[in-house]
Design an enzyme around this catalytic site. Structure first.
Site, PDB file in Angstrom:
ATOM      1  N   LYS A 195      26.234  -1.656  53.155  1.00  0.00           N
ATOM      2  CA  LYS A 195      26.810  -2.944  53.348  1.00  0.00           C
ATOM      3  C   LYS A 195      25.584  -3.834  54.126  1.00  0.00           C
ATOM      4  CE  LYS A 195      28.932  -1.536  57.533  1.00  0.00           C
ATOM      5  NZ  LYS A 195      30.124  -1.835  58.494  1.00  0.00           N
ATOM      6  N   ASP A 228       8.599 -20.200  63.813  1.00  0.00           N
ATOM      7  CA  ASP A 228       7.800 -19.589  62.780  1.00  0.00           C
ATOM      8  C   ASP A 228       6.643 -18.714  63.281  1.00  0.00           C
ATOM      9  OD1 ASP A 228       9.223 -21.421  60.718  1.00  0.00           O
ATOM     10  OD2 ASP A 228       8.021 -22.803  62.000  1.00  0.00           O
ATOM     11  N   ARG A 279      41.382  -2.728  64.374  1.00  0.00           N
ATOM     12  CA  ARG A 279      40.914  -3.549  63.522  1.00  0.00           C
ATOM     13  C   ARG A 279      41.606  -3.264  62.186  1.00  0.00           C
ATOM     14  NH1 ARG A 279      34.439  -2.654  62.106  1.00  0.00           N
ATOM     15  NH2 ARG A 279      34.698  -0.787  61.012  1.00  0.00           N
ATOM     16  N   ARG A 296      30.995   8.815  55.283  1.00  0.00           N
ATOM     17  CA  ARG A 296      30.630   7.399  55.046  1.00  0.00           C
ATOM     18  C   ARG A 296      29.344   7.302  56.053  1.00  0.00           C
ATOM     19  NH1 ARG A 296      35.707   6.653  56.613  1.00  0.00           N
ATOM     20  NH2 ARG A 296      35.057   5.852  58.310  1.00  0.00           N
ATOM     21  N   TYR A 335       6.547 -23.745  73.817  1.00  0.00           N
ATOM     22  CA  TYR A 335       7.419 -24.811  74.251  1.00  0.00           C
ATOM     23  C   TYR A 335       8.032 -24.292  75.883  1.00  0.00           C
ATOM     24  CZ  TYR A 335       8.219 -26.095  69.479  1.00  0.00           C
ATOM     25  OH  TYR A 335       8.141 -26.535  68.166  1.00  0.00           O
ATOM     26  N   HIS A 375      38.329   5.212  60.788  1.00  0.00           N
ATOM     27  CA  HIS A 375      37.029   5.140  61.049  1.00  0.00           C
ATOM     28  C   HIS A 375      37.209   5.223  62.750  1.00  0.00           C
ATOM     29  CE1 HIS A 375      33.089   3.450  61.337  1.00  0.00           C
ATOM     30  NE2 HIS A 375      33.319   2.362  62.047  1.00  0.00           N
ATOM     31  N   CYS A 431       8.654 -18.990  68.769  1.00  0.00           N
ATOM     32  CA  CYS A 431       8.879 -20.459  68.206  1.00  0.00           C
ATOM     33  C   CYS A 431       9.781 -20.015  66.775  1.00  0.00           C
ATOM     34  CB  CYS A 431       7.713 -21.102  67.967  1.00  0.00           C
ATOM     35  SG  CYS A 431       6.609 -21.357  69.256  1.00  0.00           S
TER      36      CYS A 431
HETATM   37  C1  LIG Z   1      34.412   1.713  57.782  1.00  0.00           C
HETATM   38  C2  LIG Z   1      33.014   2.227  58.176  1.00  0.00           C
HETATM   39  N1  LIG Z   1      32.637   3.318  57.754  1.00  0.00           N
HETATM   40  C3  LIG Z   1      31.318   3.780  57.751  1.00  0.00           C
HETATM   41  C4  LIG Z   1      30.321   2.965  58.654  1.00  0.00           C
HETATM   42  C5  LIG Z   1      28.977   3.488  58.769  1.00  0.00           C
HETATM   43  O1  LIG Z   1      28.621   3.905  60.002  1.00  0.00           O
HETATM   44  P1  LIG Z   1      27.237   4.404  60.400  1.00  0.00           P
HETATM   45  O2  LIG Z   1      26.300   3.374  60.226  1.00  0.00           O
HETATM   46  O3  LIG Z   1      27.455   4.391  62.218  1.00  0.00           O
HETATM   47  O4  LIG Z   1      27.153   5.405  59.951  1.00  0.00           O
HETATM   48  C6  LIG Z   1      30.634   1.707  58.941  1.00  0.00           C
HETATM   49  C7  LIG Z   1      29.592   0.933  59.734  1.00  0.00           C
HETATM   50  O5  LIG Z   1      29.982   0.191  60.436  1.00  0.00           O
HETATM   51  C8  LIG Z   1      31.997   1.333  58.971  1.00  0.00           C
HETATM   52  O6  LIG Z   1      32.480   0.148  59.118  1.00  0.00           O
END
Ligand SMILES: Cc1ncc(COP(=O)(O)O)c(C=O)c1O
Length: 358
Positions: A34, A306, A130, A213, A258, A158, A304
């Site tokens: 992601k 850029d 969440r 994951r 700046y 999670h 800045c």
């Molecule tokens: C639902 C879920 N699973 C897995 C992950 C991966 O987590 P990590 O990057 O700590 O391995 C995330 C990341 O935020 C997540 O939101």
């Protein structure tokens, strides 16, 4: 490409990380790509991950999943953030798995699903507060609502504190999940609870989960300092480099950038580096150090939009490489300077910086 500033992604480091993770973790590995693979480039990282042992991809948004499909990636993809039910049809058509968390969602989504059923994973909230359902009644209601339009393939939760070694919440979440799952393990093809930290912590244990994951560890970064004591085989893949565009000698008493917050105290060599906050190199990085020819040089004056300026120990030619992040300038060092975590650092760089795969 005209500008000399670029993010270099070390493919071999990502491949190494995946191989080392799959060697230690018995479960299937979902590569979490992601947010443009945490800034590393979703399509490229997804391909490297799949070639080196990942079997599934995880994203937050339907858009991110579609980007991978458009690039010809056919592997299973789980969208982990909630999506509106009216987009269930698009996901089903593209063979994209959505996360679901209520019977109502399935009821509302069903009319949008045509020939192909929608594959779903159920999201359980055991302590993040969440997304996710929280009770067995909600789970049973959801399962009852899963008509032929849906394939309920997985269920997951999670962890909020998997990266803190002495956290009770981590164990409490596991207990809550197991209580909710009582008698249901056979119902699902995939049951998953762990992110990078959890996956490594659980590696040697006999757990009823068959998928992890993994995000941050793919990129060679540790979920926290505590986890670094737990495992140490990762190789960071991310380097941000640029080049000196102007080098000039300023006499004492000259101000820089700046707000004129920096004044030279003697004759000083000042170099200009063409990366700024519009690239995600934050204004708060003023005062941090970057590396020129192996020498750490302080950023002087404000960053800045850029560009920013550094104080050089001597004259360097225009075109000399400057390493902003990577090599001896660890992402974690920048993160702690900015008062944040490495996750936020790699995500903050904008698309103005090209990603090169080396
Ligand atoms: C639902 C879920 N699973 C897995 C992950 C991966 O987590 P990590 O990057 O700590 O391995 C995330 C990341 O935020 C997540 O939101």
């Amino acid at each position: 490409m005209f500008r000399p500033s670029r993010i270099e992604i070390d493919r071999a480091a990502i491949a190494h990380n995946i191989k080392e993770l799959t060697r230690r973790i018995p479960q299937d590995l979902m590569a979490v790509v992601k947010a443009n693979a945490y800034g590393h480039g979703a399509v490229e990282v997804a391909k490297i991950a799949l070639e080196n042992g990942a079997t599934m991809l995880g994203v937050a948004l339907l858009e991110e999943a579609l980007e991978l499909r458009d690039a010809g990636i056919e592997a299973p993809i789980l969208v982990m953030e909630a999506q509106f039910p009216e987009y269930a049809g698009v996901a089903a058509e593209q063979g994209i798995t959505l996360s679901v968390f209520s019977a109502e969602w399935l009821r509302e989504a069903a009319p949008y699903i045509e020939e192909k059923p929608l594959t779903v994973h159920i999201k359980v909230d055991t302590g993040m507060g969440r997304l996710g359902l929280r009770t067995r009644e909600q789970l049973d209601a959801l399962l009852e609502e899963a008509t032929d339009s849906f394939v309920v393939e997985g269920i997951y939760t999670h962890f909020a504190t998997a990266d803190e070694l002495d956290s009770n919440l981590y164990y409490t979440q596991q207990e809550r999940f197991e209580r909710l799952m009582d008698g249901l393990h056979e119902r699902f093809r995939y049951i998953h609870t762990s992110n990078s930290a959890g996956a490594i912590r659980m590696a040697g244990q006999d757990v009823p989960y068959n998928l992890v994951r993994v995000g941050i560890a793919l990129y060679g970064l540790y979920p926290s300092r505590e986890m670094e004591t737990f495992y140490s085989f990762l190789r960071p893949a991310f380097t941000l480099k640029s080049q000196l565009m102007q080098v000039k000698r300023l006499e004492a008493g000259q101000t820089i950038s700046y707000g004129a917050t920096y004044t030279t105290s003697a004759d000083e060599w000042i170099g200009t580096v063409p990366v700024g906050y519009a690239d995600g190199w934050l204004r708060k990085a003023s005062g941090f150090e970057v590396e020129v020819n192996g020498i750490r040089c302080p950023i002087v004056g404000r960053v800045c939009m850029d560009r920013f300026m550094i104080r050089l120990p001597k004259e360097f030619p225009v075109g000399t490489d400057v390493t902003l992040v990577g090599g001896n300038v660890a992402i974690d060092e920048l993160a702690s300077y900015l008062g944040t975590i490495n996750y936020e650092i790699v995500c903050q760089f904008t698309s103005r910086l090209p990603r090169l795969y080396v």
